[in-house]
Every structure is written in C-alpha cells, then in structure tokens.
Write a protein that holds these residues in place. Structure first.
Motif, PDB file in Angstrom:
ATOM      1  N   GLU A 485       0.830  -1.208   0.000  1.00 58.02           N
ATOM      2  CA  GLU A 485       0.000   0.000   0.000  1.00 58.02           C
ATOM      3  C   GLU A 485       0.867   1.261   0.000  1.00 58.02           C
ATOM      4  O   GLU A 485       0.538   2.252  -0.659  1.00 58.02           O
ATOM      5  CB  GLU A 485      -0.941   0.000   1.200  1.00 58.02           C
ATOM      6  N   ALA A 486       1.981   1.226   0.729  1.00 58.70           N
ATOM      7  CA  ALA A 486       2.897   2.367   0.729  1.00 58.70           C
ATOM      8  C   ALA A 486       3.443   2.625  -0.673  1.00 58.70           C
ATOM      9  O   ALA A 486       3.534   3.774  -1.120  1.00 58.70           O
ATOM     10  CB  ALA A 486       4.034   2.122   1.713  1.00 58.70           C
ATOM     11  N   ALA A 487       3.816   1.546  -1.374  1.00 58.77           N
ATOM     12  CA  ALA A 487       4.329   1.690  -2.735  1.00 58.77           C
ATOM     13  C   ALA A 487       3.259   2.252  -3.669  1.00 58.77           C
ATOM     14  O   ALA A 487       3.547   3.079  -4.540  1.00 58.77           O
ATOM     15  CB  ALA A 487       4.831   0.344  -3.245  1.00 58.77           C
ATOM     16  N   GLU A 488       2.017   1.811  -3.478  1.00 54.30           N
ATOM     17  CA  GLU A 488       0.929   2.318  -4.315  1.00 54.30           C
ATOM     18  C   GLU A 488       0.669   3.798  -4.053  1.00 54.30           C
ATOM     19  O   GLU A 488       0.430   4.579  -4.979  1.00 54.30           O
ATOM     20  CB  GLU A 488      -0.333   1.493  -4.058  1.00 54.30           C
ATOM     21  N   ARG A 489       0.736   4.201  -2.793  1.00 54.21           N
ATOM     22  CA  ARG A 489       0.556   5.628  -2.473  1.00 54.21           C
ATOM     23  C   ARG A 489       1.688   6.460  -3.067  1.00 54.21           C
ATOM     24  O   ARG A 489       1.465   7.562  -3.574  1.00 54.21           O
ATOM     25  CB  ARG A 489       0.515   5.820  -0.956  1.00 54.21           C
ATOM     26  N   ALA A 490       2.915   5.935  -2.976  1.00 52.10           N
ATOM     27  CA  ALA A 490       4.060   6.654  -3.543  1.00 52.10           C
ATOM     28  C   ALA A 490       3.895   6.820  -5.050  1.00 52.10           C
ATOM     29  O   ALA A 490       4.185   7.887  -5.604  1.00 52.10           O
ATOM     30  CB  ALA A 490       5.351   5.905  -3.218  1.00 52.10           C
ATOM     31  N   ALA A 491       3.434   5.755  -5.718  1.00 54.40           N
ATOM     32  CA  ALA A 491       3.230   5.829  -7.163  1.00 54.40           C
ATOM     33  C   ALA A 491       2.190   6.885  -7.518  1.00 54.40           C
ATOM     34  O   ALA A 491       2.331   7.609  -8.514  1.00 54.40           O
ATOM     35  CB  ALA A 491       2.821   4.460  -7.694  1.00 54.40           C
ATOM     36  N   ALA A 492       1.146   6.982  -6.689  1.00 55.74           N
ATOM     37  CA  ALA A 492       0.119   8.005  -6.934  1.00 55.74           C
ATOM     38  C   ALA A 492       0.684   9.412  -6.793  1.00 55.74           C
ATOM     39  O   ALA A 492       0.167  10.362  -7.395  1.00 55.74           O
ATOM     40  CB  ALA A 492      -1.044   7.799  -5.968  1.00 55.74           C
ATOM     41  N   ASP A 493       1.760   9.546  -6.009  1.00 52.27           N
ATOM     42  CA  ASP A 493       2.420  10.844  -5.833  1.00 52.27           C
ATOM     43  C   ASP A 493       3.581  11.039  -6.804  1.00 52.27           C
ATOM     44  O   ASP A 493       4.355  11.991  -6.668  1.00 52.27           O
ATOM     45  CB  ASP A 493       2.939  10.975  -4.399  1.00 52.27           C
ATOM     46  N   GLY A 494       3.720  10.117  -7.767  1.00 55.11           N
ATOM     47  CA  GLY A 494       4.743  10.264  -8.784  1.00 55.11           C
ATOM     48  C   GLY A 494       6.080   9.644  -8.440  1.00 55.11           C
ATOM     49  O   GLY A 494       7.064   9.866  -9.158  1.00 55.11           O
ATOM     50  N   LEU A 495       6.153   8.869  -7.370  1.00 47.72           N
ATOM     51  CA  LEU A 495       7.406   8.218  -6.973  1.00 47.72           C
ATOM     52  C   LEU A 495       7.280   6.717  -7.191  1.00 47.72           C
ATOM     53  O   LEU A 495       6.499   6.051  -6.500  1.00 47.72           O
ATOM     54  CB  LEU A 495       7.723   8.502  -5.505  1.00 47.72           C
ATOM     55  N   ASN A 496       8.017   6.191  -8.158  1.00 49.70           N
ATOM     56  CA  ASN A 496       7.946   4.766  -8.446  1.00 49.70           C
ATOM     57  C   ASN A 496       8.790   3.978  -7.445  1.00 49.70           C
ATOM     58  O   ASN A 496       9.971   4.270  -7.245  1.00 49.70           O
ATOM     59  CB  ASN A 496       8.429   4.477  -9.869  1.00 49.70           C
ATOM     60  N   VAL A 497       8.190   3.002  -6.834  1.00 55.05           N
ATOM     61  CA  VAL A 497       8.836   2.196  -5.800  1.00 55.05           C
ATOM     62  C   VAL A 497       8.645   0.723  -6.123  1.00 55.05           C
ATOM     63  O   VAL A 497       7.558   0.295  -6.512  1.00 55.05           O
ATOM     64  CB  VAL A 497       8.241   2.499  -4.405  1.00 55.05           C
ATOM     65  N   ARG A 498       9.706  -0.022  -5.978  1.00 52.36           N
ATOM     66  CA  ARG A 498       9.667  -1.473  -6.145  1.00 52.36           C
ATOM     67  C   ARG A 498       9.392  -2.115  -4.789  1.00 52.36           C
ATOM     68  O   ARG A 498       9.990  -1.726  -3.782  1.00 52.36           O
ATOM     69  CB  ARG A 498      11.005  -1.946  -6.693  1.00 52.36           C
ATOM     70  N   MET A 499       8.492  -3.090  -4.741  1.00 47.93           N
ATOM     71  CA  MET A 499       8.217  -3.799  -3.498  1.00 47.93           C
ATOM     72  C   MET A 499       8.627  -5.254  -3.679  1.00 47.93           C
ATOM     73  O   MET A 499       8.184  -5.922  -4.614  1.00 47.93           O
ATOM     74  CB  MET A 499       6.735  -3.706  -3.141  1.00 47.93           C
ATOM     75  N   ILE A 500       9.495  -5.743  -2.785  1.00 48.13           N
ATOM     76  CA  ILE A 500       9.995  -7.114  -2.864  1.00 48.13           C
ATOM     77  C   ILE A 500       9.738  -7.793  -1.529  1.00 48.13           C
ATOM     78  O   ILE A 500      10.195  -7.307  -0.479  1.00 48.13           O
ATOM     79  CB  ILE A 500      11.506  -7.151  -3.182  1.00 48.13           C
ATOM     80  N   ALA A 501       8.994  -8.894  -1.555  1.00 49.10           N
ATOM     81  CA  ALA A 501       8.677  -9.637  -0.326  1.00 49.10           C
ATOM     82  C   ALA A 501       8.978 -11.105  -0.556  1.00 49.10           C
ATOM     83  O   ALA A 501       8.196 -11.804  -1.214  1.00 49.10           O
ATOM     84  CB  ALA A 501       7.215  -9.437   0.057  1.00 49.10           C
ATOM     85  N   PRO A 502      10.101 -11.619  -0.055  1.00 48.28           N
ATOM     86  CA  PRO A 502      10.423 -13.041  -0.237  1.00 48.28           C
ATOM     87  C   PRO A 502       9.416 -13.941   0.486  1.00 48.28           C
ATOM     88  O   PRO A 502       9.080 -13.708   1.644  1.00 48.28           O
ATOM     89  CB  PRO A 502      11.812 -13.176   0.386  1.00 48.28           C
ATOM     90  N   ARG A 503       8.950 -14.941  -0.237  1.00 47.55           N
ATOM     91  CA  ARG A 503       8.122 -15.997   0.350  1.00 47.55           C
ATOM     92  C   ARG A 503       9.008 -17.166   0.781  1.00 47.55           C
ATOM     93  O   ARG A 503       8.680 -17.891   1.712  1.00 47.55           O
ATOM     94  CB  ARG A 503       7.068 -16.452  -0.673  1.00 47.55           C
ATOM     95  N   LEU A 504      10.128 -17.338   0.077  1.00 45.82           N
ATOM     96  CA  LEU A 504      11.111 -18.383   0.395  1.00 45.82           C
ATOM     97  C   LEU A 504      12.309 -17.716   1.051  1.00 45.82           C
ATOM     98  O   LEU A 504      13.043 -16.966   0.420  1.00 45.82           O
ATOM     99  CB  LEU A 504      11.537 -19.121  -0.880  1.00 45.82           C
ATOM    100  N   LEU A 505      12.510 -17.995   2.336  1.00 43.38           N
ATOM    101  CA  LEU A 505      13.604 -17.393   3.089  1.00 43.38           C
ATOM    102  C   LEU A 505      14.832 -18.290   3.134  1.00 43.38           C
ATOM    103  O   LEU A 505      15.958 -17.805   3.246  1.00 43.38           O
ATOM    104  CB  LEU A 505      13.129 -17.068   4.507  1.00 43.38           C
ATOM    105  N   ALA A 506      14.646 -19.578   3.063  1.00 43.67           N
ATOM    106  CA  ALA A 506      15.770 -20.524   2.999  1.00 43.67           C
ATOM    107  C   ALA A 506      15.318 -21.735   2.187  1.00 43.67           C
ATOM    108  O   ALA A 506      14.216 -22.234   2.398  1.00 43.67           O
ATOM    109  CB  ALA A 506      16.203 -20.955   4.392  1.00 43.67           C
ATOM    110  N   PRO A 507      16.146 -22.174   1.242  1.00 45.78           N
ATOM    111  CA  PRO A 507      17.475 -21.641   0.945  1.00 45.78           C
ATOM    112  C   PRO A 507      17.406 -20.261   0.280  1.00 45.78           C
ATOM    113  O   PRO A 507      16.403 -19.917  -0.336  1.00 45.78           O
ATOM    114  CB  PRO A 507      18.049 -22.683  -0.020  1.00 45.78           C
ATOM    115  N   VAL A 508      18.489 -19.495   0.426  1.00 50.59           N
ATOM    116  CA  VAL A 508      18.519 -18.152  -0.122  1.00 50.59           C
ATOM    117  C   VAL A 508      18.579 -18.203  -1.653  1.00 50.59           C
ATOM    118  O   VAL A 508      18.999 -19.189  -2.243  1.00 50.59           O
ATOM    119  CB  VAL A 508      19.715 -17.355   0.430  1.00 50.59           C
TER     120      VAL A 508
END
Length: 563
Positions: A485-508
């Motif tokens: 949601e933070a990334a979406e709000r930033a995009a609405a304000d003209g700031l492009n943000v990448r959001m990365i959320a790992p689902r697999l923590l190990a193995p890396v």
C-alpha cells in the motif's frame, strides 16, 4: 464528501463485552454486501477478562493491513483500553461513540482531537429483555456505515440460529435500537460502492487458510500441543482431516508432537505440526533429526511477541533467526513465510509440496496478525502443488537410502517394502544408512543435503516482486500488505517504488534477488523486530546496493503504510 475506497472501525470493550463478536458480524455484513475486509484483534494475555478491541478495515479492494487512522471508534466501555491505546490511532476526523457509563475515554481519544458523541448503550440495552450493549453498538456502526437493518437482521438470525428465538429477538431489538441511536449522528466517511463480483467471497482467518493449504498439499496426519496463537489451526484441522481419511492427535507436549510427525512421515503419511515460538524452541533438536534422516515434515510457527512467554496475543516477526539458524550443525532446511491471510493457503500448500519433493523439513513462519486475522477475500485459485515423494520400489541388491543421486534426492523406501530396510537416525551415515564417523562419508552427505535444496528450481513463487523504480521496499510476512500500500501511495504521488517480499527465506536465492534489484539505488528494509533480524539476514546472504536504510520496531504496534 466523496466516498472513500476504504473505511476503518475499532470497537473497544472489556473482556466479555462482545467487542470482537460485534466486529466479526460487521465484517460478515460487509462481505455479504460485496466489500473486501480485514478484521484483526487486540487483547491482553489474560485467560478470561481483560481488555479487547476488534479492528476492521473495509474496502472496495483486497486489504492486508491496518489503516493509519481509524474513522470510527466505538467504546462499549473503556476499562483497560489504555493498555492498547497506541495500537488504535485516532485523529480530528475520527468519530468516537462513547458510553458515559463506560469509564473515561483513554488518551488515544482525549488527546487526538476526535469528535466524541455520547450514547448510553448500556442503558438502552437494559430496556430490552436480554439486551446486550454490543448489539446496540452493532446497530450504530451498521447505520453509520450505510448498511440496512434488514441486512444485519438476516446475518444475525443466521449466526444465532442455535441460540433460540429469545436470543434472536433480543439481538434484533438491540440492533434496531442502535440504528435509532445512530440516526442523528453525523458521519462523513462513507464507503464507495462495492466492486461487483460473480463469486461469493470467502471469509477465513490466516490459521484456517494455513490448515486448508496443508490438506490441499497432501497432509494427512497432524500432531500438536495447543499454544496461542496457533491453536485455531488444530481446531480447524481436527474435523477436516477426518473427511479426507486423516487424523489429528493432541500430543502431551511439543517434543512428543514433533517426533510423532517424524514417525508418521517415515511411515509414508505426510505430516504437520503447528506451534509458536516457545514450542519451536523445543522442537529444534528433532527438526535436526528430520534433516539428517531426510524425512519430510512441515512445522507451522505462528509467531508472537517474545522472548520466552512474551506477549502471547500480539504479533512480532522475531522467530526468523531461530527458524533459519537455530539447528545445530550444518542442517539445510526450508523456511517459508506467507505474505497475507489469503497467501497462508498457497504458501502452506507449497511448503508441503517442497518438503515432500525434497525430503526435507519445512518451517512456515506465519504470525499472530495473519493467523488470527479474518478476511473477506476472493476465492483463492486452485493450484496443483501436491507433494510427490520419490519412493523406492522393486528393490534388488543393496538398498542405498542415502545414495548420492543426481539432484541430491534419493528414493525413500517405506516400511514393509521388500529389501528396503535401513536405519533412519541422527547419526552421520553412509549411503546405505550405516552409522559412520568417516570424514568422506560426512562430507558427501553434507553436500547431498545442501545440493538438493540449492539446485532445485523454485520458480517465480520465491517472492512477490511488484512495481519499478530505483527505490526498493524489501519486507516479508504480514508487513507485505503495508509495504504494498505504501508503494501504491508513492506511485500516486509520482514516486515509483519497487516492493519485494520473499516468500522463500531458505534456501537463499541470490540470483533471483539480484535480478529483482536490478537498477535499484536505494533500499528500505521494513520488519517487525527490535534488533533488525531481517536486515542482518539480507546483509549476510545477499549483495545489496550501497544505500540501505532500515525501519524496524518490535510488536505489538503494527507498522502502517503511512509510516
């Protein structure tokens, strides 16, 4: 005032006042009317009594996080509400409904500039035979949110059908009185029209989604010892497993539970246990046994505030270190984390598939926020992840249970297979399973267990990677919703943000994260820990761009998109 795409409600009361029941009913009314929603709870660690609040966010789109501020707060009473006041933010635009007989409003109300309207809910309830103040609160909230009394009546009759005619009639009268009490109250925040959907939305908690994902993945045996906030997984699984030919056994403690599921899996039946941080601590040695003997198991850890007993009813992400690094020796295993209530289903099913396919333990890190939250979501898509364990049949000659096979996964003989006898224990062993202290055998088996995880193609499911730009938000678990949601709000304000959320923590997955970070110059790492465990994990295993900032704090305060 233009209708809002989301609106948030908090209903507060002492234990037994019915605040949580009221918010759950509101979510069901909203879901039946076509909205998405997320209902979370905040309460004290007492067995009975104490403080309680239900927190609800409704929207025209899926919601996976709490708001920055609440639009409507209803205090059935304010007893002990100061204990969780920091979790319920109010502001000048917040409407507070307060019962003057319910104690003094806490600082979260009096210091926020919120507009306070007194409604004597307890007195109104006394005028109704069998009346309860929470039904008055339900009527007020429903009126202010724009629901009809008929919509609420229909749901209450369905939910209270087994309570008898008197209880239903008292609830109807209370709701009607609440609608009348709310008629003269000005409330500017209104929901936009719901987005039409052909499918009826699902209402489920993260723990229920986890349990369903386990069954879809092939789990047919579960053993566990009840612990907050994981117990609902066991409560849901107990009757559900019997419908698919499985069984759940309540063990005498966590040590027994983990060893029971190892035995079940050794015998060929995919197995699971569910616990929280203190239980995971007790299970660590046995998870090492499953790693050494290459027996697939699934361990669900619904994290809570720690250390030790900590805050059993509040959320935190502080079991990351023990899940990844807690096993003694070099013990490669799987660690996964769902990204939302809905994703608990997929991630648990995938974890079961990976454990069975790779013959390795899988730890799934959920948390109290997701596990005990209840959401109105679109029906999750069916996926075909069903574990396919490589088993040995038609054995001739010497059976090598731990053969140095290509890919590292060797065929597992189930008990009773002719010629398939072998020793499965925690000692270092040869390819045939014979205990040994030989350096060459030890190295070969270490390589085998490492390589089968490192060389496996986990595909695109390893993480959720969304958006573009040279600024990246990296987070995990239940904070994914706030980061998105933070990334979406930033995009609405003209700031492009990448959001990365790992689902697999190990193995890396260094190559995959490097690709996801291509072009990124700045990183913000967001997590709910005191010491920055996730940031340390990333720095230990990944090459990251030079400018990294961290935003972390412990529970129980949730991190919001606005922050």
């Amino acid at each position: 005032m233009a209708p809002s795409p989301s609106i948030s409600v908090a209903i507060v009361g002492s234990g037994g006042a019915g605040a949580l029941t009221t918010v759950n009913l509101l979510l069901e009314v909203a879901s039946s009317a076509g909205w998405h929603g997320l209902f979370t709870r905040t309460l004290g660690p007492q067995i009975r009594g104490g403080e309680a609040a239900g927190l609800l966010r409704l929207a025209t789109h899926p919601v996976d996080c709490l708001p920055d501020r609440f639009d409507l707060i209803i205090g059935i009473d304010w007893l002990n509400a100061h204990r969780f006041g920091a979790e319920i933010k109010a502001g000048p635009e917040t409407l507070v409904i307060s019962d003057p007989r319910g104690g003094e409003p806490p600082p979260m109300v009096t210091q926020s500039g919120a507009r306070v309207v007194d409604v004597e809910m307890k007195e109104i309830a006394k005028s109704i035979t069998g009346g309860r103040p929470n039904m008055i609160a339900l009527g007020i909230a429903s009126r202010l949110l724009g629901f009809s009394v008929e919509q609420v009546f229909a749901l209450v009759e369905k939910q209270l059908g087994d309570k008898g005619a008197a209880a239903i009639e008292a609830s109807r009268a209370g709701i009607k009185a609440g609608f009348a009490a709310g008629a003269g109250i000005k409330f500017d925040a209104q929901l936009a029209a719901p987005v039409p959907s052909d499918a009826r939305r699902w209402l489920l908690s993260g723990n229920e989604a986890t349990a369903l994902g386990a069954i879809r993945g092939g789990i047919r045996f579960a053993a566990a010892y009840p612990i907050t906030p994981a117990t609902e997984i066991l409560e849901w699984l107990s009757p559900a497993l019997t419908k698919v030919g499985g069984i759940l056994l309540q063990a005498e403690d966590e040590l027994a539970a983990i060893n029971m599921i190892i035995g079940s899996s050794y015998g060929g039946t995919p197995a699971l246990t569910a616990t929280s941080g203190p239980g995971l601590s007790l299970m660590i040695e046995a998870i090492g046994l499953a790693t050494a003997s290459e027996i697939p198991i699934v361990v669900i850890d619904v994290m809570r505030g720690g250390p030790s007993t900590g805050i059993p009813t509040k959320s935190e992400q502080t079991d990351l270190n023990i899940a990844i690094y807690g096993l003694h020796g070099d013990a490669p295993h799987l660690v996964l984390a769902p990204l939302s209530v809905a994703d608990c289903l997929f991630t648990t099913q995938w974890a079961t598939y990976l454990a069975e396919t790779l013959q390795a333990p899988a730890i799934v890190l959920s948390d109290q926020f997701m596990g005990q939250a209840r959401a109105a979501i679109e029906r999750p898509a069916d996926v075909a992840f069903i574990g396919a364990r490589t088993t040995a049949t038609g054995i001739s000659g010497a059976y090598k249970r731990y053969a140095l096979a290509p890919g590292g996964v060797s065929a597992m003989a189930l008990p009773g297979i002719p010629g398939g006898q072998y020793t499965a224990d925690g000692l270092t062993h040869t390819e045939t399973g014979i205990p040994t202290s030989g350096a060459n055998d030890h190295l070969a088996q270490l390589d085998k267990r490492r390589d089968k995880l490192d060389h496996f193609n986990f595909g695109d499911h390893w993480a959720s990677v969304e958006g573009s730009g040279d600024l990246a938000l990296i987070t995990w678990g239940s904070l994914t919703g706030a980061a998105r949601e933070a990334a979406e709000r930033a995009a609405a304000d003209g700031l492009n943000v990448r959001m990365i959320a790992p689902r697999l923590l190990a193995p890396v997955q260094p190559e995959r994260l490097a690709a996801a970070l291509n072009g990124v110059k700045r990183i913000l790492v967001v997590e709910q820990t005191h010491s920055g465990q996730f940031l340390r994990y990333l720095r230990a295993h990944y090459d990251l761009p030079a400018e990294i900032r961290a935003f972390h704090r412990p529970g129980p305060l949730p991190i919001t998109a606005g922050e």
